[in-house]
Design an enzyme around this catalytic site. Structure first.
Site, PDB file in Angstrom:
ATOM      1  N   VAL A  11       0.922  -1.291   0.018  1.00 15.12           N
ATOM      2  CA  VAL A  11      -0.470  -0.945  -0.144  1.00 15.12           C
ATOM      3  C   VAL A  11       0.936   0.857   0.218  1.00 15.12           C
ATOM      4  CG1 VAL A  11      -1.616   1.285   1.109  1.00 15.12           C
ATOM      5  CG2 VAL A  11      -1.964  -1.160   0.986  1.00 15.12           C
ATOM      6  N   PHE A 152      -7.846   1.647  -0.530  1.00  8.61           N
ATOM      7  CA  PHE A 152      -9.497  -0.090  -0.900  1.00  8.61           C
ATOM      8  C   PHE A 152      -8.693  -0.491  -1.803  1.00  8.61           C
ATOM      9  CE2 PHE A 152     -11.734   3.003   1.707  1.00  8.61           C
ATOM     10  CZ  PHE A 152     -12.869   2.380   2.004  1.00  8.61           C
ATOM     11  N   ARG A 154      -6.624  -3.365  -4.499  1.00  7.36           N
ATOM     12  CA  ARG A 154      -6.733  -4.812  -4.660  1.00  7.36           C
ATOM     13  C   ARG A 154      -4.967  -4.849  -5.680  1.00  7.36           C
ATOM     14  NH1 ARG A 154     -10.810  -5.456  -8.939  1.00  7.36           N
ATOM     15  NH2 ARG A 154      -9.636  -3.921 -10.200  1.00  7.36           N
ATOM     16  N   ASN A 212     -14.767  -5.121   3.607  1.00  9.67           N
ATOM     17  CA  ASN A 212     -13.559  -5.919   3.187  1.00  9.67           C
ATOM     18  C   ASN A 212     -15.120  -7.081   3.672  1.00  9.67           C
ATOM     19  OD1 ASN A 212     -11.882  -4.960   1.827  1.00  9.67           O
ATOM     20  ND2 ASN A 212     -10.124  -5.475   3.490  1.00  9.67           N
ATOM     21  N   LEU A 254     -18.738 -12.783  -7.822  1.00  4.97           N
ATOM     22  CA  LEU A 254     -19.340 -14.082  -7.398  1.00  4.97           C
ATOM     23  C   LEU A 254     -18.384 -14.975  -8.414  1.00  4.97           C
ATOM     24  CD1 LEU A 254     -22.565 -12.451  -8.098  1.00  4.97           C
ATOM     25  CD2 LEU A 254     -21.926 -13.296  -6.454  1.00  4.97           C
ATOM     26  N   ALA A 256     -16.932 -18.498  -8.049  1.00  2.00           N
ATOM     27  CA  ALA A 256     -16.676 -19.014  -6.266  1.00  2.00           C
ATOM     28  C   ALA A 256     -15.157 -19.806  -6.994  1.00  2.00           C
ATOM     29  CB  ALA A 256     -17.389 -20.334  -7.081  1.00  2.00           C
ATOM     30  N   GLY A 261      -8.583 -15.675   0.076  1.00  2.00           N
ATOM     31  CA  GLY A 261      -7.097 -15.950   1.090  1.00  2.00           C
ATOM     32  C   GLY A 261      -6.917 -14.350   1.038  1.00  2.00           C
ATOM     33  N   CYS A 264      -5.587  -9.457   3.410  1.00  2.49           N
ATOM     34  CA  CYS A 264      -6.228  -8.343   4.068  1.00  2.49           C
ATOM     35  C   CYS A 264      -7.965  -8.986   4.844  1.00  2.49           C
ATOM     36  CB  CYS A 264      -7.055  -7.638   2.710  1.00  2.49           C
ATOM     37  SG  CYS A 264      -4.842  -6.499   2.806  1.00  2.49           S
ATOM     38  N   LYS A 325      -3.761 -15.230  -5.348  1.00  2.00           N
ATOM     39  CA  LYS A 325      -4.584 -14.556  -6.705  1.00  2.00           C
ATOM     40  C   LYS A 325      -3.547 -14.270  -7.584  1.00  2.00           C
ATOM     41  CE  LYS A 325      -5.814 -10.305  -6.475  1.00  2.00           C
ATOM     42  NZ  LYS A 325      -6.094  -8.459  -5.918  1.00  2.00           N
TER      43      LYS A 325
HETATM   44  P1  NAD Z   1       3.048  -4.902   3.881  1.00  2.00           P
HETATM   45  O1  NAD Z   1       3.682  -5.755   5.357  1.00  2.00           O
HETATM   46  O2  NAD Z   1       3.923  -5.086   2.710  1.00  2.00           O
HETATM   47  O3  NAD Z   1       4.099  -3.655   3.929  1.00  2.00           O
HETATM   48  C1  NAD Z   1       3.933  -2.844   5.145  1.00  2.00           C
HETATM   49  C2  NAD Z   1       5.344  -2.334   5.598  1.00  2.00           C
HETATM   50  O4  NAD Z   1       5.830  -1.130   6.927  1.00  2.00           O
HETATM   51  C3  NAD Z   1       6.792  -3.077   5.931  1.00  2.00           C
HETATM   52  O5  NAD Z   1       7.419  -2.899   4.264  1.00  2.00           O
HETATM   53  C4  NAD Z   1       7.348  -2.600   7.149  1.00  2.00           C
HETATM   54  O6  NAD Z   1       8.858  -2.693   6.542  1.00  2.00           O
HETATM   55  C5  NAD Z   1       7.408  -0.975   7.101  1.00  2.00           C
HETATM   56  N1  NAD Z   1       6.977  -0.709   8.100  1.00  2.00           N
HETATM   57  C6  NAD Z   1       6.509  -1.559   9.500  1.00  2.00           C
HETATM   58  N2  NAD Z   1       6.893  -0.264   9.924  1.00  2.00           N
HETATM   59  C7  NAD Z   1       7.421   0.952  10.011  1.00  2.00           C
HETATM   60  C8  NAD Z   1       8.252   1.766  10.838  1.00  2.00           C
HETATM   61  N3  NAD Z   1       7.354   2.208  11.937  1.00  2.00           N
HETATM   62  N4  NAD Z   1       8.148   2.693   9.952  1.00  2.00           N
HETATM   63  C9  NAD Z   1       8.715   2.498   9.021  1.00  2.00           C
HETATM   64  N5  NAD Z   1       8.355   1.606   8.475  1.00  2.00           N
HETATM   65  C10 NAD Z   1       7.464   0.703   8.691  1.00  2.00           C
HETATM   66  O7  NAD Z   1       2.059  -4.491   4.373  1.00  2.00           O
HETATM   67  P2  NAD Z   1       0.883  -3.692   3.413  1.00  2.00           P
HETATM   68  O8  NAD Z   1      -0.098  -4.931   2.245  1.00  2.00           O
HETATM   69  O9  NAD Z   1       1.196  -2.752   2.362  1.00  2.00           O
HETATM   70  O10 NAD Z   1      -0.265  -3.527   3.967  1.00  2.00           O
HETATM   71  C11 NAD Z   1      -0.463  -2.076   5.016  1.00  2.00           C
HETATM   72  C12 NAD Z   1      -1.341  -2.043   5.506  1.00  2.00           C
HETATM   73  O11 NAD Z   1      -2.879  -1.111   4.375  1.00  2.00           O
HETATM   74  C13 NAD Z   1      -2.401  -2.270   6.248  1.00  2.00           C
HETATM   75  O12 NAD Z   1      -3.097  -1.866   7.128  1.00  2.00           O
HETATM   76  C14 NAD Z   1      -3.290  -3.480   5.605  1.00  2.00           C
HETATM   77  O13 NAD Z   1      -4.395  -3.687   6.466  1.00  2.00           O
HETATM   78  C15 NAD Z   1      -3.675  -2.262   4.914  1.00  2.00           C
HETATM   79  N6  NAD Z   1      -4.530  -2.424   2.977  1.00  2.00           N
HETATM   80  C16 NAD Z   1      -3.485  -3.553   2.129  1.00  2.00           C
HETATM   81  C17 NAD Z   1      -4.432  -3.972   0.812  1.00  2.00           C
HETATM   82  C18 NAD Z   1      -3.357  -4.821   0.580  1.00  2.00           C
HETATM   83  O14 NAD Z   1      -4.103  -4.742  -0.805  1.00  2.00           O
HETATM   84  N7  NAD Z   1      -1.648  -4.749   0.341  1.00  2.00           N
HETATM   85  C19 NAD Z   1      -5.144  -2.755   0.421  1.00  2.00           C
HETATM   86  C20 NAD Z   1      -5.816  -1.733   1.174  1.00  2.00           C
HETATM   87  C21 NAD Z   1      -5.047  -1.719   2.739  1.00  2.00           C
HETATM   88  C1  UGA Z   2      -8.597  -6.561  -1.103  1.00  2.00           C
HETATM   89  C2  UGA Z   2      -9.982  -5.938  -1.642  1.00  2.00           C
HETATM   90  O1  UGA Z   2     -10.731  -6.621  -2.474  1.00  2.00           O
HETATM   91  C3  UGA Z   2      -9.818  -4.473  -1.611  1.00  2.00           C
HETATM   92  O2  UGA Z   2     -10.367  -4.067  -1.992  1.00  2.00           O
HETATM   93  C4  UGA Z   2      -8.996  -4.033  -0.494  1.00  2.00           C
HETATM   94  O3  UGA Z   2      -8.341  -3.361  -0.695  1.00  2.00           O
HETATM   95  C5  UGA Z   2      -8.011  -5.044  -0.148  1.00  2.00           C
HETATM   96  O4  UGA Z   2      -8.556  -6.530   0.158  1.00  2.00           O
HETATM   97  C6  UGA Z   2      -7.744  -4.995   1.577  1.00  2.00           C
HETATM   98  O5  UGA Z   2      -7.970  -4.143   2.483  1.00  2.00           O
HETATM   99  O6  UGA Z   2      -6.545  -5.500   1.691  1.00  2.00           O
HETATM  100  P1  UGA Z   2      -6.927  -8.441  -2.202  1.00  2.00           P
HETATM  101  O7  UGA Z   2      -6.970  -8.998  -1.060  1.00  2.00           O
HETATM  102  O8  UGA Z   2      -5.513  -7.840  -2.924  1.00  2.00           O
HETATM  103  O9  UGA Z   2      -7.587  -7.172  -2.110  1.00  2.00           O
HETATM  104  O10 UGA Z   2      -7.738  -9.065  -3.765  1.00  2.00           O
HETATM  105  P2  UGA Z   2      -9.009  -9.593  -3.820  1.00  2.00           P
HETATM  106  O11 UGA Z   2      -9.216  -9.138  -5.466  1.00  2.00           O
HETATM  107  O12 UGA Z   2     -10.095  -9.267  -3.308  1.00  2.00           O
HETATM  108  O13 UGA Z   2      -9.072 -11.429  -3.677  1.00  2.00           O
HETATM  109  C7  UGA Z   2      -9.086 -11.600  -1.883  1.00  2.00           C
HETATM  110  C8  UGA Z   2      -9.220 -13.183  -1.901  1.00  2.00           C
HETATM  111  O14 UGA Z   2     -10.689 -13.386  -2.431  1.00  2.00           O
HETATM  112  C9  UGA Z   2      -8.186 -14.695  -3.494  1.00  2.00           C
HETATM  113  O15 UGA Z   2      -7.775 -15.200  -2.465  1.00  2.00           O
HETATM  114  C10 UGA Z   2      -8.979 -14.246  -4.347  1.00  2.00           C
HETATM  115  O16 UGA Z   2      -8.855 -15.367  -5.239  1.00  2.00           O
HETATM  116  C11 UGA Z   2     -10.962 -13.982  -3.780  1.00  2.00           C
HETATM  117  N1  UGA Z   2     -11.612 -14.037  -4.631  1.00  2.00           N
HETATM  118  C12 UGA Z   2     -11.613 -13.055  -5.421  1.00  2.00           C
HETATM  119  C13 UGA Z   2     -12.711 -14.966  -5.159  1.00  2.00           C
HETATM  120  O17 UGA Z   2     -12.322 -16.378  -4.551  1.00  2.00           O
HETATM  121  N2  UGA Z   2     -13.666 -14.490  -5.832  1.00  2.00           N
HETATM  122  C14 UGA Z   2     -14.100 -14.108  -6.132  1.00  2.00           C
HETATM  123  O18 UGA Z   2     -14.973 -13.267  -7.063  1.00  2.00           O
HETATM  124  C15 UGA Z   2     -13.096 -12.778  -5.508  1.00  2.00           C
END
Ligand code: NAD
Ligand code: UGA
Length: 435
Positions: A11, A152, A154, A212, A254, A256, A261, A264, A325
């Site tokens: 993110v 939000f 993906r 979510n 939708l 299946a 996984g 998030c 995914k």
């Molecule tokens: P991530 O684990 O990929 O990245 C987090 C990073 O933060 C790591 O690189 C870590 O080293 C760094 N970090 C931690 N503490 C720190 C600090 N004090 N100073 C500097 N760096 C620091 O995590 P992510 O997947 O990017 O998710 C981050 C947040 O965003 C989570 O709360 C997650 O739920 C949310 N989110 C993730 C997604 C997604 O698709 N991955 C989508 C929407 C929201």
């Molecule tokens: C999801 C949300 O879609 C994002 O909007 C949100 O920001 C993010 O979580 C988050 O909060 O981190 P992401 O986890 O990257 O994004 O991937 P998705 O495309 O949502 O898929 C999640 C899981 O659901 C995967 O395992 C995927 O295979 C499964 N899935 C998705 C299904 O089994 N069926 C579907 O129709 C869609």
């Protein structure tokens, strides 16, 4: 605007580069020295389509830089984003907020002048209040606002999702100075009339979990329909189309499959369940969603075992796809992490191929043989399971695959192929929710 992103993960890095691309000056800070070293070397620490070009361009044009040291970047910033991880806390499923609070305290100690602290991490209701209190306690005189701006995007489609979102949600920007900073940050989205939803901070925090949880529930609903389809002789893809064309339901999410996984849905549904229990307003639909999904992932190995006749002892199972995914290398809570150990426990040898996640998978899965490509993977195997629907698995040379397999058994957990065609080609074919 001068923006500092604390956390350069999926993110933080994507948001950072997209803000730079919007024209802002962005510093992405991460404590992980390896990550920053890679980025400084022009390499990406994660696989996300299009990210490398966008990073390179914005670095070249001087709007994007990387550092392990937040001090100067926080001092200079108009807005500091917290984009650190909020994983499930071991034992109770609550979100672990230790990284968020550590980042908040670091910001408190360093910020100068009016600063908008923006929580982009997914955090439970009330976290913004706690962040504000902690900063205020360390810096009683500081001028700042704490704003919630959940993300939000993906994985796999992150850049497009960030730049062309359905909406942006902002909570707690009541101070006109904070609101101005947010409006300026998202100016390109204002110009193309993306809805920007301003709410109170707690509401914004809850919107993220509600979104979510709803999506996880929608997937779980269609997964249960798939099981029912198998019993009654109906086709889940047609059921999905038939209900999805109703605008009130909508056709997305939708598909299946083996159960949701990723980094998030699993952790956020669990955290919402815990928050709701704590406040005495349990969310039973989500509690059930979590339980059904856990059972489903665990049951997928058995589907493969049944497809090869009830025992995999001494057999080789080829797995196409390991990531949760396609288009990501992310293995967090991937269904493969349940399926592989269960197959191994039942006596199978597992050989796997994934275009991007094998390096990460090698740390998480023991005793798996990794193949160099899909055909190498299926050679002499007793069955192949399609676990992640990467594009390259959609157009396999089926004739070649059949010749390579020891037995022509395909378990398609993503409904990539057509049952009639597979049977015509002589495969024993098992998919999800289709006759
Ligand atoms: P991530 O684990 O990929 O990245 C987090 C990073 O933060 C790591 O690189 C870590 O080293 C760094 N970090 C931690 N503490 C720190 C600090 N004090 N100073 C500097 N760096 C620091 O995590 P992510 O997947 O990017 O998710 C981050 C947040 O965003 C989570 O709360 C997650 O739920 C949310 N989110 C993730 C997604 C997604 O698709 N991955 C989508 C929407 C929201
Ligand atoms: C999801 C949300 O879609 C994002 O909007 C949100 O920001 C993010 O979580 C988050 O909060 O981190 P992401 O986890 O990257 O994004 O991937 P998705 O495309 O949502 O898929 C999640 C899981 O659901 C995967 O395992 C995927 O295979 C499964 N899935 C998705 C299904 O089994 N069926 C579907 O129709 C869609």
């Amino acid at each position: 605007m001068r923006v500092t992103m604390i956390g350069a993960g999926y993110v933080g890095l994507v948001s950072g580069v997209c803000f730079a691309d919007f024209g802002h000056d962005v510093v992405c800070v991460d404590k992980d020295e390896k990550k920053i070293a890679l980025l400084l070397d022009g390499k990406m620490p994660i696989y996300e389509p299009g990210l490398d070009e966008l990073v390179a361009q914005n670095v070249r044009e001087g709007r994007l830089s990387f550092s392990t040291d937040a001090s100067q970047a926080i001092r200079d910033a108009d807005a500091v984003f917290i984009a650190v991880g909020t994983p499930s806390r071991r034992g109770d499923g609550h979100a672990d907020l230790s990284y968020v609070f550590a980042a908040a305290e670091e910001i408190a100690d360093l910020m100068q002048g009016y600063t908008v602290v923006v929580t982009k991490s997914t955090v439970p209701v009330g976290t913004g209040d706690e962040v504000e209190n902690r900063i205020r306690a360390r810096r009683p005189d500081a001028e700042f606002a704490v704003v919630s701006n959940p993300e939000f995007l993906r994985e796999g489609a992150a850049i497009n999702d960030f730049k062309r979102p359905d909406r942006v949600v902002v909570g707690g920007a009541e101070d006109p100075r904070a609101r101005k900073v947010i409006e300026e940050l998202y100016r390109p989205l204002y110009l193309n009339e993306t809805p920007i939803v301003f709410t109170e901070r707690r509401t914004s925090e809850l919107i993220k979990y509600a979104a979510n949880a709803f999506l996880a529930m929608k997937i779980t609903f269609i997964n249960e329909m798939a099981d029912l389809c198998e019993k009654v002789g109906a086709d889940v893809q047609q059921v999905a189309r038939g209900i999805g064309l109703d605008n009130r339901i909508g056709s997305k999410f939708l598909n299946a499959g083996p159960g949701y996984g990723g980094s998030c849905f699993p952790k956020d549904t669990l955290a919402l369940v815990r928050t709701a229990q704590e406040y005495g307003a349990p969310v039973k639909l989500i509690e059930t969603t979590v339980a059904i999904n856990d059972d489903r992932k665990a049951a997928m190995a058995d589907r493969i075992i049944q497809a090869v006749g009830g025992s995999v002892k001494g057999k080789t199972i080829a797995m196409l796809g390991l990531a949760f995914k396609p288009n990501t290398d992310d293995m967090r809570d991937a269904p493969s992490l349940d399926i592989v150990p269960a197959l191994q426990k039942a006596g199978a040898r597992v050989r796997a191929f994934d275009p991007e996640s094998m390096e990460e998978a090698a740390h998480l899965l023991k005793g798996v043989e990794f193949a160099s490509g899909p055909y190498d993977c299926v050679k002499d195997a007793d069955a192949v399971a399609i676990v992640t629907e990467w594009d390259q698995f959609r157009a396999l040379d089926l004739k070649r695959m059949k010749e390579l397999l020891k037995a022509p058994v395909v378990v398609d957990l993503r409904n990539v192929y057509r049952p009639d065609e597979m049977r015509e080609r002589g495969f024993t074919y098992v998919s999800i929710g289709r006759p």
